[in-house]
Motif scaffolding. Sequence first.
Motif, mmCIF file in Angstrom:
data_model
loop_
_atom_site.group_PDB
_atom_site.id
_atom_site.type_symbol
_atom_site.label_atom_id
_atom_site.label_comp_id
_atom_site.label_asym_id
_atom_site.label_seq_id
_atom_site.Cartn_x
_atom_site.Cartn_y
_atom_site.Cartn_z
ATOM 1 N N PRO A 160 23.846 26.486 64.736
ATOM 2 C CA PRO A 160 24.670 27.200 63.760
ATOM 3 C C PRO A 160 25.730 28.046 64.466
ATOM 4 N N VAL A 161 26.815 28.316 63.770
ATOM 5 C CA VAL A 161 27.962 28.990 64.378
ATOM 6 C C VAL A 161 28.101 30.402 63.829
ATOM 7 N N LEU A 162 28.169 31.370 64.730
ATOM 8 C CA LEU A 162 28.534 32.739 64.389
ATOM 9 C C LEU A 162 30.037 32.855 64.598
ATOM 10 N N VAL A 163 30.765 33.037 63.522
ATOM 11 C CA VAL A 163 32.221 33.107 63.575
ATOM 12 C C VAL A 163 32.634 34.572 63.688
ATOM 13 N N VAL A 164 33.258 34.935 64.784
ATOM 14 C CA VAL A 164 33.795 36.286 64.970
ATOM 15 C C VAL A 164 35.274 36.219 64.602
ATOM 16 N N ARG A 165 35.602 36.583 63.381
ATOM 17 C CA ARG A 165 36.953 36.400 62.855
ATOM 18 C C ARG A 165 37.950 37.394 63.435
ATOM 19 N N HIS A 166 37.440 38.539 63.837
ATOM 20 C CA HIS A 166 38.345 39.610 64.278
ATOM 21 C C HIS A 166 37.650 40.412 65.362
ATOM 22 N N GLY A 200 26.824 26.854 58.834
ATOM 23 C CA GLY A 200 25.549 26.182 58.997
ATOM 24 C C GLY A 200 24.581 26.709 57.960
ATOM 25 N N ASP A 201 23.329 26.317 58.071
ATOM 26 C CA ASP A 201 22.315 26.753 57.122
ATOM 27 C C ASP A 201 22.110 28.272 57.230
ATOM 28 N N LEU A 202 22.312 28.967 56.109
ATOM 29 C CA LEU A 202 22.243 30.434 56.120
ATOM 30 C C LEU A 202 20.885 30.924 56.590
#
Length: 439
Positions: free
Chosen positions: A38-44, A73-75
């Motif tokens: 799963p992906v942790l998206v760091v937007r900022h 990904g799956d929460l």
Amino acid sequence: MTDAAPRLTALATDLLGTPLPVRIRAWDGSESGPPGAPVLVVRHRRALRRLLWKPGELGLARAWVAADIDLEGDLYETLELLAGLPWDRGSAGERSLAAALLSAEYRSAGRDLLALAGPVPPPLPPPEEVRARRGVLHTKARDRRAVSHHYDVGNEFYERVLGPSMVYSCAYWKPGGTLEEAQRDKLDLVCRKLALTEGDRLLDVGCGWGSMALHAARDFGARVTGITLSREQALYARKRVAEEGLADRIEIRVQDYRDVIDGPYEAVSSIGMAEHVGAARYREYARDLFRLLRPGGRLLNHQIARRPEQDESTYRMHEFIDAYVFPDGELSALGTTVGELERAGFEVRDVEALREHYALTLRAWVRRLEEHWDEAVRLTSPGRARVWRLYMAASALAFEHQRLGVNQVLALRPGNGGSPPRPGLPLRTREWKADAGTR
């Protein structure tokens, strides 16, 4: 340069003392981490400043609510993976992120994180956070403010999450059942445990949007007083009562349980309310409900329970829940609750654990929220919707992994030689488990 994600992965591994189980995608488009995870998206990069100024769970929560970070990904899988990391305090032999950032040993890693984070001033917390609380816990005024924070966020929003039943507590499931059926069966189970009959006076403490009151009056003939501290809930419940033509049987009040003086009642239901009472006030709560019952009267106390700590002095509520979801909420172990009810004079007659049922209920609410996401955001705010999605999904996992439980405790006020007690409970006490339905 597009190297933020590899740098973050290396820093997180160093500071947490364990490899990250998720991939990171950073604001510069770079990615790093286990393939297929799963992906942790760091937007900022502002998310990193939140962690620097408040290392641990609350900093992460602020980044999530503000949409500085997101998950792909799956929460549930992603939350399980992240929950296993030592953010606030590690288990024996582990260090936490907070401790590492404050230690001289990891000062170099802290400087690297600071360089990635950009300008140092702390971002303002998202507006949904409860802040600047002072004074004594669980006064009537403070409890009103805490309840308003959680429940007065718009009845239409709750309609999208809870569905037509408008019941905001653990349902009672059977295989293949729907959320509506499970909530109806839960209300029916409570009424049967309380042995409600035609004309009985029922006090519903924390009546919410009136569903229990309506069920008890319509299907069991009870005369119900429902109390809540939420004005929005009370307005909604009164409208439902009027629409069903039950105003002669149901009264909905905006009232604290400590101010109810018009007993005795034959029965009291408290469903998902006692979590707001607080440990210091719990014996007062139990005594007040005991006082409001006639001899032989029943109490059905439906309450979330935490696992007991070996050292109870170390227990603390999760920062995210306290700041964003249930301000001043406190969970007790089941044994503590039963003991306090007994000390108040009750005879505890039955305890039923519904832990798995709450996990199913929470997953159903998350599905409804996701299905109605755009409406939920419009009716509240993006931050509020994100709070509810995170807390309900994380809570579902807590019930599934036995970190939390929920129990229905049936208690009796014994007869005292005064007014005659009600007929006793059935000799086979689980006879109330007959299929739900009207009389």
